[in-house]
Design a protein around this motif. Structure first.
Motif, PDB file in Angstrom:
ATOM      1  N   SER A  60       0.838  -1.192   0.000  1.00  0.00           N
ATOM      2  CA  SER A  60       0.000   0.000   0.000  1.00  0.00           C
ATOM      3  C   SER A  60       0.877   1.249   0.000  1.00  0.00           C
ATOM      4  O   SER A  60       2.079   1.193   0.263  1.00  0.00           O
ATOM      5  CB  SER A  60      -0.896  -0.001   1.242  1.00  0.00           C
ATOM      6  N   GLU A  61       0.242   2.393  -0.281  1.00  0.00           N
ATOM      7  CA  GLU A  61       0.988   3.649  -0.275  1.00  0.00           C
ATOM      8  C   GLU A  61       1.525   3.949   1.117  1.00  0.00           C
ATOM      9  O   GLU A  61       2.595   4.529   1.276  1.00  0.00           O
ATOM     10  CB  GLU A  61       0.077   4.783  -0.755  1.00  0.00           C
ATOM     11  N   GLY A  62       0.749   3.539   2.142  1.00  0.00           N
ATOM     12  CA  GLY A  62       1.206   3.734   3.509  1.00  0.00           C
ATOM     13  C   GLY A  62       2.482   2.968   3.793  1.00  0.00           C
ATOM     14  O   GLY A  62       3.393   3.464   4.470  1.00  0.00           O
ATOM     15  N   ASP A  63       2.576   1.730   3.274  1.00  0.00           N
ATOM     16  CA  ASP A  63       3.786   0.930   3.440  1.00  0.00           C
ATOM     17  C   ASP A  63       4.988   1.621   2.794  1.00  0.00           C
ATOM     18  O   ASP A  63       6.076   1.680   3.366  1.00  0.00           O
ATOM     19  CB  ASP A  63       3.606  -0.452   2.801  1.00  0.00           C
ATOM     20  N   ILE A  64       4.776   2.123   1.601  1.00  0.00           N
ATOM     21  CA  ILE A  64       5.864   2.763   0.848  1.00  0.00           C
ATOM     22  C   ILE A  64       6.356   4.010   1.575  1.00  0.00           C
ATOM     23  O   ILE A  64       7.555   4.244   1.710  1.00  0.00           O
ATOM     24  CB  ILE A  64       5.396   3.103  -0.573  1.00  0.00           C
ATOM     25  N   ASP A  65       5.407   4.816   2.077  1.00  0.00           N
ATOM     26  CA  ASP A  65       5.785   6.040   2.801  1.00  0.00           C
ATOM     27  C   ASP A  65       6.509   5.704   4.097  1.00  0.00           C
ATOM     28  O   ASP A  65       7.494   6.354   4.462  1.00  0.00           O
ATOM     29  CB  ASP A  65       4.538   6.874   3.100  1.00  0.00           C
ATOM     30  N   LEU A  66       6.004   4.687   4.798  1.00  0.00           N
ATOM     31  CA  LEU A  66       6.632   4.284   6.063  1.00  0.00           C
ATOM     32  C   LEU A  66       8.037   3.765   5.818  1.00  0.00           C
ATOM     33  O   LEU A  66       8.974   4.089   6.566  1.00  0.00           O
ATOM     34  CB  LEU A  66       5.781   3.206   6.748  1.00  0.00           C
ATOM     35  N   LEU A  67       8.216   2.973   4.769  1.00  0.00           N
ATOM     36  CA  LEU A  67       9.529   2.431   4.454  1.00  0.00           C
ATOM     37  C   LEU A  67      10.508   3.553   4.123  1.00  0.00           C
ATOM     38  O   LEU A  67      11.664   3.536   4.579  1.00  0.00           O
ATOM     39  CB  LEU A  67       9.417   1.465   3.268  1.00  0.00           C
ATOM     40  N   ALA A  68      10.068   4.534   3.357  1.00  0.00           N
ATOM     41  CA  ALA A  68      10.940   5.663   3.000  1.00  0.00           C
ATOM     42  C   ALA A  68      11.341   6.454   4.240  1.00  0.00           C
ATOM     43  O   ALA A  68      12.495   6.868   4.380  1.00  0.00           O
ATOM     44  CB  ALA A  68      10.235   6.565   1.996  1.00  0.00           C
ATOM     45  N   LYS A  69      10.382   6.660   5.141  1.00  0.00           N
ATOM     46  CA  LYS A  69      10.670   7.412   6.357  1.00  0.00           C
ATOM     47  C   LYS A  69      11.650   6.653   7.253  1.00  0.00           C
ATOM     48  O   LYS A  69      12.565   7.251   7.854  1.00  0.00           O
ATOM     49  CB  LYS A  69       9.374   7.684   7.116  1.00  0.00           C
ATOM     50  N   LEU A  70      11.481   5.346   7.360  1.00  0.00           N
ATOM     51  CA  LEU A  70      12.394   4.526   8.159  1.00  0.00           C
ATOM     52  C   LEU A  70      13.811   4.578   7.591  1.00  0.00           C
ATOM     53  O   LEU A  70      14.790   4.659   8.347  1.00  0.00           O
ATOM     54  CB  LEU A  70      11.895   3.079   8.217  1.00  0.00           C
ATOM     55  N   GLU A  71      13.919   4.534   6.273  1.00  0.00           N
ATOM     56  CA  GLU A  71      15.233   4.609   5.633  1.00  0.00           C
ATOM     57  C   GLU A  71      15.886   5.964   5.884  1.00  0.00           C
ATOM     58  O   GLU A  71      17.087   6.041   6.171  1.00  0.00           O
ATOM     59  CB  GLU A  71      15.098   4.349   4.134  1.00  0.00           C
ATOM     60  N   ASP A  72      15.108   7.042   5.818  1.00  0.00           N
ATOM     61  CA  ASP A  72      15.647   8.385   6.088  1.00  0.00           C
ATOM     62  C   ASP A  72      16.109   8.495   7.536  1.00  0.00           C
ATOM     63  O   ASP A  72      17.163   9.067   7.817  1.00  0.00           O
ATOM     64  CB  ASP A  72      14.586   9.446   5.796  1.00  0.00           C
ATOM     65  N   GLU A  73      15.310   7.965   8.442  1.00  0.00           N
ATOM     66  CA  GLU A  73      15.656   8.038   9.866  1.00  0.00           C
ATOM     67  C   GLU A  73      16.920   7.238  10.155  1.00  0.00           C
ATOM     68  O   GLU A  73      17.779   7.665  10.929  1.00  0.00           O
ATOM     69  CB  GLU A  73      14.493   7.487  10.700  1.00  0.00           C
ATOM     70  N   LEU A  74      17.048   6.089   9.512  1.00  0.00           N
ATOM     71  CA  LEU A  74      18.234   5.255   9.708  1.00  0.00           C
ATOM     72  C   LEU A  74      19.485   5.966   9.204  1.00  0.00           C
ATOM     73  O   LEU A  74      20.532   5.964   9.879  1.00  0.00           O
ATOM     74  CB  LEU A  74      18.044   3.921   8.988  1.00  0.00           C
ATOM     75  N   LYS A  75      19.403   6.586   8.039  1.00  0.00           N
ATOM     76  CA  LYS A  75      20.546   7.322   7.496  1.00  0.00           C
ATOM     77  C   LYS A  75      20.917   8.498   8.396  1.00  0.00           C
ATOM     78  O   LYS A  75      22.094   8.762   8.641  1.00  0.00           O
ATOM     79  CB  LYS A  75      20.219   7.819   6.083  1.00  0.00           C
ATOM     80  N   HIS A  76      19.892   9.205   8.869  1.00  0.00           N
ATOM     81  CA  HIS A  76      20.142  10.361   9.736  1.00  0.00           C
ATOM     82  C   HIS A  76      20.831   9.944  11.035  1.00  0.00           C
ATOM     83  O   HIS A  76      21.803  10.574  11.467  1.00  0.00           O
ATOM     84  CB  HIS A  76      18.817  11.055  10.050  1.00  0.00           C
TER      85      HIS A  76
END
Length: 283
Positions: A60-76
């Protein structure tokens, strides 16, 4: 001190599944007149095992957005405060080595245990990263108010006055000191700003009760007399207990190391959690 983090754990997961089918062959002994009804009976059951479009639905779009946010947080998180954590880790390693402590620090677990021998004693120091996670918003507000007050005082006292250090968060630390055939002491403390603030000193004839790693032992321990509140003891006696800990390596340097250890471990566990959840969502 690390800021508190809150990430909602709404983690839907989609997956695909297909089941291979095998041909159903009616026996050659079945009469021709009976073969057609047999096929009609078998067909609905066979169709129930076919791959459904539900299992092949994309994320779902929610999954995609959540995955992107998790990746950004991990990099940060991987790129922030690296020098500070490296310096803290070096200090922790030095104190542990100089004090001849053995460390039990399991990935994914909150509790850390440091232990060593001291004469005929076995000393065990335990604390948990939950103390940094359980700091309330009120505590943060109080710290901010205290910091503002100290800044105001420093400005009034003149530029030559040294800036007050930021107070560390309180960490609950349990110290057990065991002697073979003589039971154990349980010294419950709160560590803050390089000081072991003793709250209670208890003696148990059975050393296993001092650690109480099961609910049954914890219940048995609670039914025993734990000793008076430490603050009710004679002041000279209080001072001697503090000296007792210092002689066993539980001094100001060791006390200052504990909040650093909690901060470093909490960061490691947070990164590990982010990575695990990201992999789960993306699977």
């Amino acid at each position: 001190m690390l800021s508190l983090r809150t990430i909602s754990r709404s983690i839907p997961r989609t997956f695909s599944r297909s089941i291979a089918s095998s041909a159903l062959r009616p026996s050659t002994l079945v009469k021709p007149a009976l073969r057609q009804p047999l096929k009609q009976a078998v067909k609905p059951a066979y169709a129930a095992f076919s791959t459904s479009s539900v299992f092949k639905a994309p994320a779902s779009e929610g999954d995609i957005d959540l995955l992107a946010k998790l990746e950004d947080e991990l990099k940060h998180e991987k790129s922030s405060d690296i020098p500070e954590f490296e310096e803290q880790q070096e200090n922790i390693d030095a104190i542990v080595k100089n004090g001849e402590w053995t460390v039990k620090d399991v990935e994914g677990e909150q509790e850390v245990i440091l232990s060593k021998k001291f004469g005929n004693e076995t000393i065990r120091v335990s604390f948990t990263v939950a103390d940094i996670q359980n700091i309330s918003e009120q505590d943060e507000f109080d710290d901010a108010a205290l910091s503002d007050e100290l800044d105001f005082q420093n400005q009034n006292q003149g530029a030559e006055e040294l800036e007050q250090p930021e107070p560390s968060f309180p960490a609950r630390v349990n110290v057990t000191i065991e002697k073979a055939s003589n039971g154990a002491l349980l010294i419950q403390t709160v560590v803050q700003d390089g000081v072991f603030q003793i709250e209670e000193v208890s003696h148990f004839a059975k050393a296993e009760l001092a650690q109480a790693q099961t609910a049954e032992k914890d219940w048995a321990r609670q039914s025993l007399y734990a000793g008076p509140p430490f603050e009710n003891l004679d002041e000279d006696l209080q001072g001697l207990w503090e000296r007792y800990l210092e002689e066993r390596g539980l001094n100001a340097e060791f006390a200052n190391m504990i909040p650093d250890y909690i901060s470093v471990k909490e960061q490691k566990e947070y990164l590990r959690w982010l990575d695990a959840v990201k992999n789960f969502i993306g699977a």
